[in-house]
Design an enzyme around this catalytic site. Structure first.
Site, PDB file in Angstrom:
ATOM      1  N   ASP A   1       6.666  -3.655  10.568  1.00 57.96           N
ATOM      2  CA  ASP A   1       5.211  -3.552  10.760  1.00 57.96           C
ATOM      3  C   ASP A   1       4.789  -3.661  12.222  1.00 57.96           C
ATOM      4  O   ASP A   1       3.820  -3.036  12.661  1.00 57.96           O
ATOM      5  CB  ASP A   1       4.436  -4.551   9.885  1.00 57.96           C
ATOM      6  CG  ASP A   1       4.905  -5.983  10.048  1.00 57.96           C
ATOM      7  OD1 ASP A   1       5.881  -6.224  10.785  1.00 57.96           O
ATOM      8  OD2 ASP A   1       4.299  -6.881   9.410  1.00 57.96           O
TER       9      ASP A   1
ATOM     10  N   SER B   1       8.289  -4.916   6.236  1.00 56.80           N
ATOM     11  CA  SER B   1       8.051  -5.957   7.240  1.00 56.80           C
ATOM     12  C   SER B   1       8.936  -7.179   7.048  1.00 56.80           C
ATOM     13  O   SER B   1       8.444  -8.287   6.796  1.00 56.80           O
ATOM     14  CB  SER B   1       6.583  -6.359   7.206  1.00 56.80           C
ATOM     15  OG  SER B   1       5.789  -5.214   7.195  1.00 56.80           O
TER      16      SER B   1
ATOM     17  N   ARG C   1       0.826  -1.200   0.000  1.00 54.78           N
ATOM     18  CA  ARG C   1       0.000   0.000   0.000  1.00 54.78           C
ATOM     19  C   ARG C   1       0.861   1.250   0.000  1.00 54.78           C
ATOM     20  O   ARG C   1       1.979   1.259   0.550  1.00 54.78           O
ATOM     21  CB  ARG C   1      -0.879   0.048   1.251  1.00 54.78           C
ATOM     22  CG  ARG C   1      -1.871  -1.104   1.327  1.00 54.78           C
ATOM     23  CD  ARG C   1      -2.847  -0.926   2.470  1.00 54.78           C
ATOM     24  NE  ARG C   1      -2.150  -0.896   3.752  1.00 54.78           N
ATOM     25  CZ  ARG C   1      -2.694  -0.399   4.859  1.00 54.78           C
ATOM     26  NH1 ARG C   1      -3.906   0.126   4.830  1.00 54.78           N
ATOM     27  NH2 ARG C   1      -2.020  -0.418   5.992  1.00 54.78           N
TER      28      ARG C   1
HETATM   29  C1  BG6 Z   1      -1.117  -4.607   8.128  1.00 55.11           C
HETATM   30  C2  BG6 Z   1       0.141  -3.818   8.058  1.00 55.11           C
HETATM   31  O1  BG6 Z   1      -2.087  -3.890   8.704  1.00 55.11           O
HETATM   32  O2  BG6 Z   1      -0.852  -5.822   8.792  1.00 55.11           O
HETATM   33  C3  BG6 Z   1       1.168  -4.607   7.286  1.00 55.11           C
HETATM   34  O3  BG6 Z   1      -0.079  -2.547   7.532  1.00 55.11           O
HETATM   35  C4  BG6 Z   1       1.394  -5.890   7.994  1.00 55.11           C
HETATM   36  O4  BG6 Z   1       2.336  -3.914   7.133  1.00 55.11           O
HETATM   37  C5  BG6 Z   1       0.085  -6.575   8.076  1.00 55.11           C
HETATM   38  O5  BG6 Z   1       2.399  -6.645   7.407  1.00 55.11           O
HETATM   39  C6  BG6 Z   1       0.159  -7.946   8.619  1.00 55.11           C
HETATM   40  O6  BG6 Z   1      -0.945  -8.572   8.183  1.00 55.11           O
HETATM   41  P1  BG6 Z   1      -1.059  -9.427   6.848  1.00 55.11           P
HETATM   42  O7  BG6 Z   1      -2.138 -10.376   7.217  1.00 55.11           O
HETATM   43  O8  BG6 Z   1      -1.462  -8.488   5.792  1.00 55.11           O
HETATM   44  O9  BG6 Z   1       0.249 -10.074   6.637  1.00 55.11           O
HETATM   45  C1  GLC Z   2       8.017 -11.772   9.110  1.00 53.23           C
HETATM   46  C2  GLC Z   2       9.055 -10.673   9.007  1.00 53.23           C
HETATM   47  C3  GLC Z   2       8.842  -9.690  10.111  1.00 53.23           C
HETATM   48  C4  GLC Z   2       7.434  -9.201  10.138  1.00 53.23           C
HETATM   49  C5  GLC Z   2       6.498 -10.367  10.221  1.00 53.23           C
HETATM   50  C6  GLC Z   2       5.065  -9.943  10.223  1.00 53.23           C
HETATM   51  O1  GLC Z   2       8.279 -12.500  10.216  1.00 53.23           O
HETATM   52  O2  GLC Z   2      10.328 -11.226   9.063  1.00 53.23           O
HETATM   53  O3  GLC Z   2       9.727  -8.612   9.973  1.00 53.23           O
HETATM   54  O4  GLC Z   2       7.246  -8.341  11.200  1.00 53.23           O
HETATM   55  O5  GLC Z   2       6.727 -11.225   9.159  1.00 53.23           O
HETATM   56  O6  GLC Z   2       4.701  -9.338   9.041  1.00 53.23           O
END
Ligand code: BG6
Ligand code: GLC
Ligand code: GLC
Length: 914
Positions: free
Chosen positions: A654, A600, A536
């Site tokens: 994240d 992340s 995003r």
């Molecule tokens: C979101 C965050 O809300 O949650 C992301 O903005 C994050 O950065 C994510 O990685 C984790 O959830 P998913 O299910 O999208 O991996």
């Molecule tokens: C993976 C990444 C980590 C992140 C997590 C959740 O473990 O290595 O950095 O926070 O996913 O998205």
């Protein structure tokens, strides 16, 4: 003979004859009345199926959990106990099923008479008696100590909740043992067998006699789909479409329904055909007002009706010279066997004389003839009524099959049906009259019921074996408190070692985020959010609370797999393209807003705007990135795309973004947790504990990268063969072992591997390994969330699986659901153990007796799964009792958090664009 009588005596005879005829007329049921009864039974059946209660239908329509007629392949030795069909007798049978090809072997059977004091005694006495009979039988048979599977033919109205679970609704047919109604009769029998202690008998199925009858018929050439019993009582069962059985909540397949038609008419529908004799019989019975239909048809009552008519006629001096006897006046002295003998076409007259003499009477030849007529009227009416009810079932089956002409076989059994000289003929003829469209064949059940019960037992024992396999497979997923405490302790130890820079699977990465927002931050920011389900780009306006606080505009962009697994340059160019598109779309082109980058993945940070990617996780594999500073890679891509200016201020994990975003609302939020595609946590650690960063005052947020916990093989004991398969097939084998037990990217795969294993064992999908089950990643984690929704009916579970291309039975659907539950529960508990380790560490860091803390959480699994969050909370409560932990769900994703980190940095640097 009559012509020799004097005139007045002939007149007397004629008058008597007329009295008898008049009396017996009451037992005539006209065709029109039969049709009304047929229609009323059908209406009641339909209302009971759909669960209508006002007024209550009088037939019960109980689902039996028998879902198919026999395949003919069933094999093995089975013990059958039969209780409740033939009066106060109990039968034990040893049935050998030989499969399709084997010759049929005659069952060995024994009958025991149940003493009256037991049929009216306590439940324990009855079941102890039954267990005693079993032992006596087995001893005679010299069966030895082999495990024995028993099918329990228990022919009373029962509410079944499984093949081996059946609660007695009410006694019928002269039984009234105390303490049994409302109880599971299988359990009572098991306990009694245990009290005997002699044999290793497992009660695997409980079956109504009608079901046993239906199942006992040879499926060739045509399967019997209706079972009819006319014995002591009367009843029928048939195969119904499961979708019509409201109580089951299924939409496919069929299930055998026990109609329990004995109670038809209990609310008055039979009034027009009832005689005063019926009313008297009912009043004097053990269960007045109930089983009204059965009391007009079942063998237990036919003799009694005849007796009442004889007394009445004698009272009118129309019979027996007006003389009765003490025996005739005694309830129960005329049996259905007497009625059947008296109606015998060749010896009936003589039998009538013998029976009446046996009752202490002195009948004339004319009396005998008239008693024959009485018996004939009573049993003909029974056969007519029975035919009307059976025709209702035929009409039902016909409408289910949507055919104009129906060829159907009815399995028949019971002493009255089999042994009465005219009953079956009258019944069949009447059925032809009432259901002319149905081409009905009547098939006598071979060895009434025992055979069918053995078949159901064979099916049930196959299901029990499947359950055993399922339990065995899922047992390692069910973590107990000790195991969780050990995970918590190991996590804690790994945290400390990681912070100290010692060998540890937890990298414990400093984030250089030292302060949560204080509310004075202002300005417009850009944010990127890469690494979750969606990529995003966001435009975040941070204003004062009175101006509405934080306002977010965001847009999701897709990143094709060819890019996530291509080159680093391609990936970062793609990201910049998306930013440029976003700026155009939202009129931001040409502005250089400070940018926060939620990235992340594990990064070693040396400052807020510098993060070296240690390794990719979660399926990303773009080349030439690992070991590089991600911010530099982004800046290089910006440079390549000429004419664009971006000011990258911060790179944020994240977890940190989530903590900050929730921290903006609640200053107690000092932990960030993600359970989505991946899983991870961060928290505020005392700087003095962080050896990688100089200084010992204040706190810094630490990105634990707990997904990697256990990569040093600490978690080996918890890993099942399915986890190993998932790991092996992943793009980073041996890495992110904790994450692979918990997060959304892997749970569906674990489930798929378990389903594959169970299919190969023959437990699921009839042992057929479908192509889709062999396709990696086909089973998305969102399916777990959908399947586990508690308000979901079985039919919806099936719909989800069928969309995947898995043709499932109801049992399959239930088992798949259990597999999903086991896998997601383990994940939630492990996650809870991790959170417990974190909050306990914070508490101890601060030397507090009690800690109150909030955890900001995000991630699709946590948010969408119906039970995951509750299970995490329960586990934390259990493992960290001195911490009061609130879980705050982040609503705006960690992009907002990244903007806030950027805002804080800008505030501290005094360079915020107001
Ligand atoms: C979101 C965050 O809300 O949650 C992301 O903005 C994050 O950065 C994510 O990685 C984790 O959830 P998913 O299910 O999208 O991996
Ligand atoms: C993976 C990444 C980590 C992140 C997590 C959740 O473990 O290595 O950095 O926070 O996913 O998205
Ligand atoms: C009674 C029982 C029923 C049984 C029938 C025939 O009606 O309630 O369960 O099938 O008798 O034995």
């Amino acid at each position: 003979m009559d012509s020799a009588l004097p005139e007045n005596s002939r007149a007397m005879n004629e008058k008597n004859l007329e009295l008898v005829q008049q009396c017996l007329k009451q037992f005539d049921v006209r065709e029109e009345q039969l049709r009304q009864i047929q229609a009323a039974v059908l209406r009641d059946m339909e209302r009971a199926l759909s669960g209508q209660t006002n007024p209550s239908p009088t037939v019960r329509m109980l689902p039996t959990y028998v879902r198919s007629t026999p395949h003919g392949t069933e094999q093995g030795n089975f013990l059958v106990l039969e209780l409740g069909t033939s009066g106060a007798t109990l039968r034990v049978l040893w049935v050998t099923l030989t499969g399709i090809s084997g010759p049929r072997k005659e069952p060995i059977s024994w009958e025991f008479t149940i003493p009256m004091e037991i049929t009216l005694g306590t439940g324990q006495q009855l079941f102890d008696f039954a267990a005693g009979c079993l032992v006596e039988f087995l001893e005679r048979l010299k069966v030895g100590s082999q495990p024995i599977q028993l099918g329990f033919n228990f022919s009373f109205p029962c509410h079944q909740t499984g093949l081996d679970q059946s609660t007695l609704i009410s006694w019928t047919k002269g039984f009234r043992c105390s303490g049994v109604e409302g109880q599971d009769v299988v359990q009572l029998l098991r306990e009694a067998i245990q009290r005997q202690g002699a044999y290793n008998i497992d009660v695997v199925a409980v079956v109504n006699d009608t079901v046993g009858t239906m199942m006992s018929c040879d499926p060739r050439p045509q399967a019997c789909e209706i079972g009819l019993v006319v014995d002591t009582g009367t009843n029928a069962c048939y195969m119904e479409e499961a979708r019509h059985v409201g109580e089951l909540g299924e939409d496919q397949g069929r299930v055998c329904v026990n109609v329990q038609w004995g109670s038809f008419g209990d609310s008055g529908a039979l009034e027009s055909v009832q005689t005063p004799f019926d009313l008297q019989l009912d009043q004097e019975s053990l269960n007045p007002g109930t089983q009204r239909f059965e009391k007009m048809v079942g063998g237990l009552y036919l003799g009694e009706l005849v007796r009442l008519v004889l007394i009445h006629l004698a009272g009118q001096r129309a019979l027996l010279g007006g003389i009765t006897s003490p025996a005739l006046l005694t309830r129960g002295s005329v049996h259905v066997e007497h009625v059947m003998e008296i109606e015998d076409p060749s010896h009936g007259r003589a039998r009538a004389q013998a029976v009446l003499q046996g009752l202490g009477l002195n009948p004339s030849a004319r009396d005998c003839e008239q008693v024959q007529q009485v018996c004939g009227a009573v049993s003909a009416r029974a056969a007519h009524l029975c035919a009307a009810a059976l025709s209702a079932i035929l009409a039902r089956v016909k409408s289910n099959q949507e055919r104009s002409h129906l060829g159907i076989a009815v399995a028949t059994g019971g002493r009255v049906y089999e042994q009465h000289p005219r009953f079956s003929a009258i019944l069949q003829q009447t059925v032809r009259l009432l259901a002319p469209d149905s081409d009905t064949t009547f098939v006598p059940s071979e060895d009434g019921r025992g055979w069918g019960v053995a078949i159901v037992t064979a099916v049930a024992s196959r299901l029990a074996l499947h359950r055993h396999h399922l339990e065995e497979t899922l047992a390692p997923f069910r973590l107990d408190s000790e195991q969780l405490k050990s995970v918590q302790a190991q996590m804690r130890e790994a945290m400390v070692r990681g912070l100290r820079g010692e060998d540890s699977s937890l990298p414990m990465l400093p984030t250089f985020v030292c302060a949560t927002p204080d509310g004075t931050e202002r300005g417009d920011f850009l944010a990127l959010d890469l690494g979750g389900t969606n990529f995003r780009v966001l435009w975040v306006k941070v204003g004062s609370r009175s101006e509405g606080g934080v306002k977010i505009t965001n847009q999701v962009f897709s990143i094709p797999e060819s890019v996530t697994q291509g080159t680093g340059q391609q990936l970062f160019d793609h990201i910049v393209d998306c930013i440029v598109d976003f700026q155009k779309e939202h009129g931001l082109s040409g502005q250089t807003l400070p940018l926060g980058f939620t990235f992340s993945f594990p990064c070693k940070q040396v400052g807020l705007d510098q993060g070296i990617l240690l390794n990719w996780t979660k399926g990303f594999k773009a080349s030439d990135c690992e070991g590089q500073d991600v911010v530099s890679l982004l800046r290089a891509a910006i440079r390549r795309r000429q004419g664009v200016e971006l000011n990258v201020v911060a790179i944020v994990n994240d977890t940190v973004g989530t903590m900050m975003s929730c921290g903006y609302e609640d200053p107690h939020c000092e932990v960030g947790l993600i359970v989505g595609t991946g899983t991870n946590a961060c928290y505020m650690e005392e700087l003095c504990n962080v050896s990688a960063v100089p200084g010992d005052k204040g706190r810094m947020c630490i990105n634990m990268e707990w997904g990697a916990f256990g990569d040093d093989s600490l978690l080996q004991e918890l890993c099942t063969p399915f986890d190993l398969s998932v790991d092996k097939a992943s793009i980073n084998p041996g890495k992110q072992r904790f994450e692979k037990l918990i997060s959304g990217m892997y749970l569906g795969e674990i489930v798929r591997h378990i389903l594959l294993h169970l299919t190969r064992l023959g437990v699921l999908f009839r042992g057929q390994v479908f192509q889709c089950l062999q396709t990696k990643d086909i089973f998305k984690t969102k399916f777990l969330s959908e399947i586990e929704s508690s308000d979901l009916q079985r039919r919806q579970v099936r719909a989800i699986l069928e969309k995947l291309g898995l043709p499932v039975s109801c049992d399959d659907a239930l088992m798949v659901r259990e597999v999903c539950q086991a896998v997601s529960q383990r994940a939630a508990k492990l996650c809870g153990a991790g959170v417990a380790a974190v909050v306990e560490k914070i508490r101890e860091n601060r030397g507090l007796e009690e800690l109150s803390v909030a955890v900001g959480v995000d991630g699709t699994l946590y948010k969408l799964h119906p039970h995951f969050s509750d299970q995490v909370k329960d586990t934390v409560r259990h493992l960290a009792p001195r911490c009061s932990v609130r879980f705050l769900q982040s609503e705006d994703g960690s992009g907002k958090g990244a903007a806030l980190v950027t805002a804080v940095a800008c505030r501290l640097a005094g360079s915020t664009r107001a």
